[in-house]
Design an enzyme around this catalytic site. Sequence first.
Site, PDB file in Angstrom:
ATOM      1  N   CYS A   2       0.810  -1.220   0.000  1.00 40.30           N
ATOM      2  CA  CYS A   2       0.000   0.000   0.000  1.00 40.30           C
ATOM      3  C   CYS A   2       0.841   1.267   0.000  1.00 40.30           C
ATOM      4  O   CYS A   2       1.948   1.292   0.541  1.00 40.30           O
ATOM      5  CB  CYS A   2      -0.884   0.015   1.235  1.00 40.30           C
ATOM      6  SG  CYS A   2      -1.922  -1.427   1.389  1.00 40.30           S
ATOM      7  N   ARG A  27       5.336  -0.254  -5.981  1.00 36.87           N
ATOM      8  CA  ARG A  27       5.292  -1.030  -4.745  1.00 36.87           C
ATOM      9  C   ARG A  27       4.338  -2.217  -4.858  1.00 36.87           C
ATOM     10  O   ARG A  27       4.365  -3.109  -4.008  1.00 36.87           O
ATOM     11  CB  ARG A  27       4.853  -0.132  -3.587  1.00 36.87           C
ATOM     12  CG  ARG A  27       5.851   0.965  -3.287  1.00 36.87           C
ATOM     13  CD  ARG A  27       5.269   1.968  -2.323  1.00 36.87           C
ATOM     14  NE  ARG A  27       5.029   1.405  -1.011  1.00 36.87           N
ATOM     15  CZ  ARG A  27       5.895   1.432  -0.028  1.00 36.87           C
ATOM     16  NH1 ARG A  27       7.059   1.999  -0.188  1.00 36.87           N
ATOM     17  NH2 ARG A  27       5.605   0.904   1.149  1.00 36.87           N
ATOM     18  N   TRP A  72      -2.890  -2.846  -1.566  1.00 38.53           N
ATOM     19  CA  TRP A  72      -2.477  -4.230  -1.826  1.00 38.53           C
ATOM     20  C   TRP A  72      -3.242  -5.062  -0.809  1.00 38.53           C
ATOM     21  O   TRP A  72      -2.978  -4.977   0.391  1.00 38.53           O
ATOM     22  CB  TRP A  72      -0.974  -4.341  -1.626  1.00 38.53           C
ATOM     23  CG  TRP A  72      -0.350  -5.603  -2.153  1.00 38.53           C
ATOM     24  CD1 TRP A  72       0.081  -5.834  -3.426  1.00 38.53           C
ATOM     25  CD2 TRP A  72      -0.034  -6.781  -1.413  1.00 38.53           C
ATOM     26  NE1 TRP A  72       0.634  -7.085  -3.514  1.00 38.53           N
ATOM     27  CE2 TRP A  72       0.571  -7.695  -2.300  1.00 38.53           C
ATOM     28  CE3 TRP A  72      -0.216  -7.170  -0.080  1.00 38.53           C
ATOM     29  CZ2 TRP A  72       0.997  -8.955  -1.908  1.00 38.53           C
ATOM     30  CZ3 TRP A  72       0.204  -8.424   0.310  1.00 38.53           C
ATOM     31  CH2 TRP A  72       0.806  -9.306  -0.611  1.00 38.53           C
ATOM     32  N   ASN A  97      -2.079   2.434   5.724  1.00 37.00           N
ATOM     33  CA  ASN A  97      -1.164   1.312   5.420  1.00 37.00           C
ATOM     34  C   ASN A  97      -0.939   0.560   6.713  1.00 37.00           C
ATOM     35  O   ASN A  97      -0.793   1.190   7.765  1.00 37.00           O
ATOM     36  CB  ASN A  97       0.208   1.827   4.963  1.00 37.00           C
ATOM     37  CG  ASN A  97       0.162   2.432   3.580  1.00 37.00           C
ATOM     38  OD1 ASN A  97      -0.869   2.420   2.924  1.00 37.00           O
ATOM     39  ND2 ASN A  97       1.292   2.962   3.156  1.00 37.00           N
ATOM     40  N   GLY A  98      -0.828  -0.763   6.630  1.00 39.22           N
ATOM     41  CA  GLY A  98      -0.572  -1.547   7.837  1.00 39.22           C
ATOM     42  C   GLY A  98      -1.745  -2.445   8.150  1.00 39.22           C
ATOM     43  O   GLY A  98      -2.640  -2.635   7.310  1.00 39.22           O
ATOM     44  N   GLU A 481      19.778 -16.580  -7.143  1.00 43.52           N
ATOM     45  CA  GLU A 481      19.279 -15.250  -7.513  1.00 43.52           C
ATOM     46  C   GLU A 481      18.844 -15.227  -8.987  1.00 43.52           C
ATOM     47  O   GLU A 481      17.822 -14.626  -9.324  1.00 43.52           O
ATOM     48  CB  GLU A 481      20.376 -14.211  -7.219  1.00 43.52           C
ATOM     49  CG  GLU A 481      20.057 -12.786  -7.593  1.00 43.52           C
ATOM     50  CD  GLU A 481      18.821 -12.196  -6.925  1.00 43.52           C
ATOM     51  OE1 GLU A 481      18.262 -12.812  -5.998  1.00 43.52           O
ATOM     52  OE2 GLU A 481      18.383 -11.127  -7.377  1.00 43.52           O
ATOM     53  N   LYS A 485      15.098 -14.360 -10.214  1.00 42.39           N
ATOM     54  CA  LYS A 485      14.778 -13.301 -11.190  1.00 42.39           C
ATOM     55  C   LYS A 485      13.880 -13.862 -12.280  1.00 42.39           C
ATOM     56  O   LYS A 485      12.896 -13.261 -12.666  1.00 42.39           O
ATOM     57  CB  LYS A 485      16.047 -12.726 -11.849  1.00 42.39           C
ATOM     58  CG  LYS A 485      16.926 -11.862 -10.995  1.00 42.39           C
ATOM     59  CD  LYS A 485      16.361 -10.502 -10.665  1.00 42.39           C
ATOM     60  CE  LYS A 485      15.520 -10.502  -9.446  1.00 42.39           C
ATOM     61  NZ  LYS A 485      16.023 -10.351  -8.163  1.00 42.39           N
ATOM     62  N   GLU A 488      10.340 -14.634 -10.953  1.00 39.83           N
ATOM     63  CA  GLU A 488       9.608 -13.417 -10.576  1.00 39.83           C
ATOM     64  C   GLU A 488       8.986 -12.719 -11.783  1.00 39.83           C
ATOM     65  O   GLU A 488       7.834 -12.311 -11.737  1.00 39.83           O
ATOM     66  CB  GLU A 488      10.559 -12.396  -9.915  1.00 39.83           C
ATOM     67  CG  GLU A 488      10.819 -12.632  -8.450  1.00 39.83           C
ATOM     68  CD  GLU A 488      11.791 -11.595  -7.886  1.00 39.83           C
ATOM     69  OE1 GLU A 488      11.503 -11.052  -6.821  1.00 39.83           O
ATOM     70  OE2 GLU A 488      12.845 -11.334  -8.505  1.00 39.83           O
ATOM     71  N   HIS A 504      21.745 -35.916  -6.878  1.00 38.17           N
ATOM     72  CA  HIS A 504      20.940 -36.347  -5.728  1.00 38.17           C
ATOM     73  C   HIS A 504      19.469 -35.987  -5.924  1.00 38.17           C
ATOM     74  O   HIS A 504      18.724 -35.860  -4.960  1.00 38.17           O
ATOM     75  CB  HIS A 504      21.482 -35.715  -4.444  1.00 38.17           C
ATOM     76  CG  HIS A 504      22.891 -36.124  -4.144  1.00 38.17           C
ATOM     77  ND1 HIS A 504      23.235 -37.422  -3.837  1.00 38.17           N
ATOM     78  CD2 HIS A 504      24.047 -35.435  -4.168  1.00 38.17           C
ATOM     79  CE1 HIS A 504      24.538 -37.495  -3.658  1.00 38.17           C
ATOM     80  NE2 HIS A 504      25.061 -36.302  -3.859  1.00 38.17           N
ATOM     81  N   LYS A 603       6.817  -4.728  -4.005  1.00 35.64           N
ATOM     82  CA  LYS A 603       8.202  -4.291  -3.847  1.00 35.64           C
ATOM     83  C   LYS A 603       8.629  -4.328  -2.379  1.00 35.64           C
ATOM     84  O   LYS A 603       9.677  -4.848  -2.047  1.00 35.64           O
ATOM     85  CB  LYS A 603       8.336  -2.869  -4.409  1.00 35.64           C
ATOM     86  CG  LYS A 603       9.736  -2.303  -4.334  1.00 35.64           C
ATOM     87  CD  LYS A 603      10.631  -2.976  -5.349  1.00 35.64           C
ATOM     88  CE  LYS A 603      12.072  -2.560  -5.224  1.00 35.64           C
ATOM     89  NZ  LYS A 603      12.969  -3.565  -5.789  1.00 35.64           N
TER      90      LYS A 603
HETATM   91  C1  G6P Z   1      10.089  -8.429  -1.874  1.00 39.58           C
HETATM   92  C2  G6P Z   1      10.732  -7.881  -3.132  1.00 39.58           C
HETATM   93  C3  G6P Z   1      12.105  -8.520  -3.325  1.00 39.58           C
HETATM   94  C4  G6P Z   1      12.961  -8.292  -2.104  1.00 39.58           C
HETATM   95  C5  G6P Z   1      12.277  -8.781  -0.828  1.00 39.58           C
HETATM   96  C6  G6P Z   1      13.005  -8.291   0.409  1.00 39.58           C
HETATM   97  O1  G6P Z   1       9.801  -9.776  -2.041  1.00 39.58           O
HETATM   98  O2  G6P Z   1       9.914  -8.131  -4.253  1.00 39.58           O
HETATM   99  O3  G6P Z   1      12.737  -7.950  -4.457  1.00 39.58           O
HETATM  100  O4  G6P Z   1      14.180  -8.960  -2.256  1.00 39.58           O
HETATM  101  O5  G6P Z   1      10.950  -8.246  -0.743  1.00 39.58           O
HETATM  102  O6  G6P Z   1      12.908  -6.899   0.455  1.00 39.58           O
HETATM  103  P1  G6P Z   1      13.933  -5.947   1.157  1.00 39.58           P
HETATM  104  O7  G6P Z   1      13.380  -4.559   0.884  1.00 39.58           O
HETATM  105  O8  G6P Z   1      13.903  -6.275   2.621  1.00 39.58           O
HETATM  106  O9  G6P Z   1      15.260  -6.150   0.558  1.00 39.58           O
END
Ligand code: G6P
Length: 608
Positions: A2, A27, A72, A97-98, A481, A485, A488, A504, A603
Site C-alpha cells: 500500500c 510497490r 495491496w 497502510n498496515g 538469484e 529473477k 519473478e 541427488h 516491492k
Molecule cells: C520483496 C521484493 C524482493 C525483495 C524482498 C526483500 O519480495 O519483491 O525484491 O528482495 O521483498 O525486500 P527488502 O526490501 O527487505 O530487501
Amino acid sequence: MCGIVGAVAQRNVVPILLQGLQRLEYRGYDSAGLVVVDQKKLQRVRSTGRVAELSQRSANTSGHLGIAHTRWATHGVPSERNAHPHLSGDLIAVVHNGIIENYEELRTRLTAQGYSFTSDTDTEVIAHLIHSHYTKGSTLLAATQATLAELVGAYAIGVLAADNPGQLICARKGSPLLLGVGDGEYFIASDMSALLAVTKRMVYLEEGDVAEISLSGYRVFDAHGKSVQRTVHTSELNNESVELGEYQHYMQKEIHEQPQALANTLEAVCNSQSLIPGIFGAEAAAAFTQIDSILILACGTSHHAGMVARYWLEEIAGIPCTVEIASEYRYRTSVANPKTLVVTISQSGETADTLAALNHAKATGHLYTLAICNVPESAIIRQSKLRLLTRAGPEIGVASTKAFTTQLAGLFLLTLVLAKQRGKLNAEQEQKHLHDLRHLPSAVQAVLKLEPAIAKLAENFANKHNALFLGRGLHYPIALEGALKLKEISYIHAEAYPAGELKHGPLALVDKDMPVVAVAPNDVLLEKLKSNLQEVRARGGELYVFADANTRFQSSEGVHVMQMPEHAGFLSPILHTIPLQLLAYYVALQKGTDVDKPRNLAKSVTVE
Ligand code: G6P
C-alpha cells in the site's frame, strides 16, 4: 504494497495526488483511490484498475485538500468497495497502510453503536472511531489521537474531515510516513519518491508521531502527545532519478545503473587509502572488537546477498557466519550469542519479517546490530546500532537488481574491515582489494555489453516451462538469484542447485525441454562444475553456460557459452549476477509479462 499520498495546497491537489500514486505504483497494488474536500463535501473516486484509470475517473474532481492510496489487499478481496479512502458518513475520510489487529473487536463495538460498514477492511474501523470522537466535539487532531490509543497493530494514516477543509492529520506506527514541505503547501507520503516532483524537503515521522498539517504549517506530536521538532532533510534525489528516461522498463534502467550505483556505494572507500570501521558508524570500531560471529537475517534477494557474504566472511575474515531467512528466524527458538553481530540486509528497510527478526534478535539478547539498507531513515536503519547505506538510488522494479549488487559491495566492505581488524589482511592484500573495488564499476560496465547476445539467447527460453540454475561455492547463491529473477518476472518455474547436488535428485528432471543455466567462473571449483555439466549434457539437457575468460568452454550443439570479459576473483559473484538479470529481463520481454510489476508480488512487503 500500500502507498499513501496527501496534500494541502492553494492549488488543485488532484494532479499532485495522482502523480504521487503513479510514483508508488512500483510497490505493487490492486486498487487505488483518492478523496478531496470540495466546498465542504467529500468527493471520492476509486478504481480497481491502474492509477491511469483512476486519473481518467478523476477528470472532474478538484479540491485543495486530499488524500490518496494504492491498496495491496490484506483484509478483503481487491475490489472497489475495499479500496481506500474509507469514509465515515459524509464527514471523515481515511487512508491507511498496515494492519489493525483488533479490528474485529472494534467493528463489533462500532456496529453496536450504530455504525454500518461498507467494506471488509480493517481500515474502516479507523474512520468510524475518528468520527465517533470528532462528532462528540473533539478537534480532528484529538479525535485521531484518541482513536490511535484504541488501535493495536501497525499503521500509517492520513485523515481529513469534510467540514475542516484546511487541515490534514497523519500518524505513523510500524509503517513509514513522511511529510513534504513545499512553499506554502504541505504533503504526506509513505515513500519519498511520491513527492519528489513537488518538493525535496522531507520530514521523516518517528514511531508514534502524529502531525497536524495546514496551509500555515505543520506541528508534530510524539507518542505521548508532546509537541516535538523533527529535522527537515533535503533529499539528494531529483525527480529524474525516478523517471524512466530512455529505457523501456525500470528493471532495464536499474540493471544499467549498476556501475554508478556501485561507484556511489563504494565512493567513501575508493577515495581513501585504507579501510576503516567508521564507514559502519561511529560505534563500529569498538563493537567489532567485541564480536566473535555473524548472523545475517534477510528475505528474498537480500537473503541471497547474505548467502554470498557467508563465503566471504568465513574465508577472508575467518569469522563464523550463519545466514537465515528472517521469517523463519523470527519464530524459531534460537540460542543467542551476545557476541554475535546481527546483520540485517534490506533494500527497503521496511520488510516486516526482517524488522521483526531484528527485534526478535534484540529481545533474545543480541547486543550488536548492523543494517545494510538502501533507504535512509527507514525502520531497519533506525533500529540498528550500526549501518551502511547502499547508495543504489530508488529501486522501482519489483525484481531487485541494483540493490542486490550494492548490498554485495557493502557486505564485501564489511568482510574486509573485519578481516583487517582480526589481522587477516595485510597491507598489500588491502591495497589489492581496494584496487579491485575501484575497478568494479567498469568491470560491470563491460559485462553489460553482453546485453544484445543475452537478448538473443533469451529467445530459446520463451516457450519453456521450467529451468534449472547451477552454481558452486560463492556462485551457488548467484544461481539462486538468477532462478529467482526468472521466476519473478517471466513466471517460468526455475530452481537453483549447488551443482554437486545434481545427481541427488534434480538430474531426474533433465531432458531436452529443461534449459540448464550454469554459472561458471574461473575458480577452484571449475573442473568439478565441468563434470557436473557433462552429466547434464549426457541426459540431453540444453546448457547455457556463463563462463569467465580462459575457462575453455566451447559452444557446440546443445551448449551455449556466454563468455564473461574477465574473472573478478572474490568479486566475481557481482559480475556473474548481471547476465542472469539480463536473461530474466529478456525472457520476460519475449513472454510479454509485466516486467516491473509482476503479478501477485510487491516491492516492499510490509506485512507478514
Ligand atoms: C520483496 C521484493 C524482493 C525483495 C524482498 C526483500 O519480495 O519483491 O525484491 O528482495 O521483498 O525486500 P527488502 O526490501 O527487505 O530487501
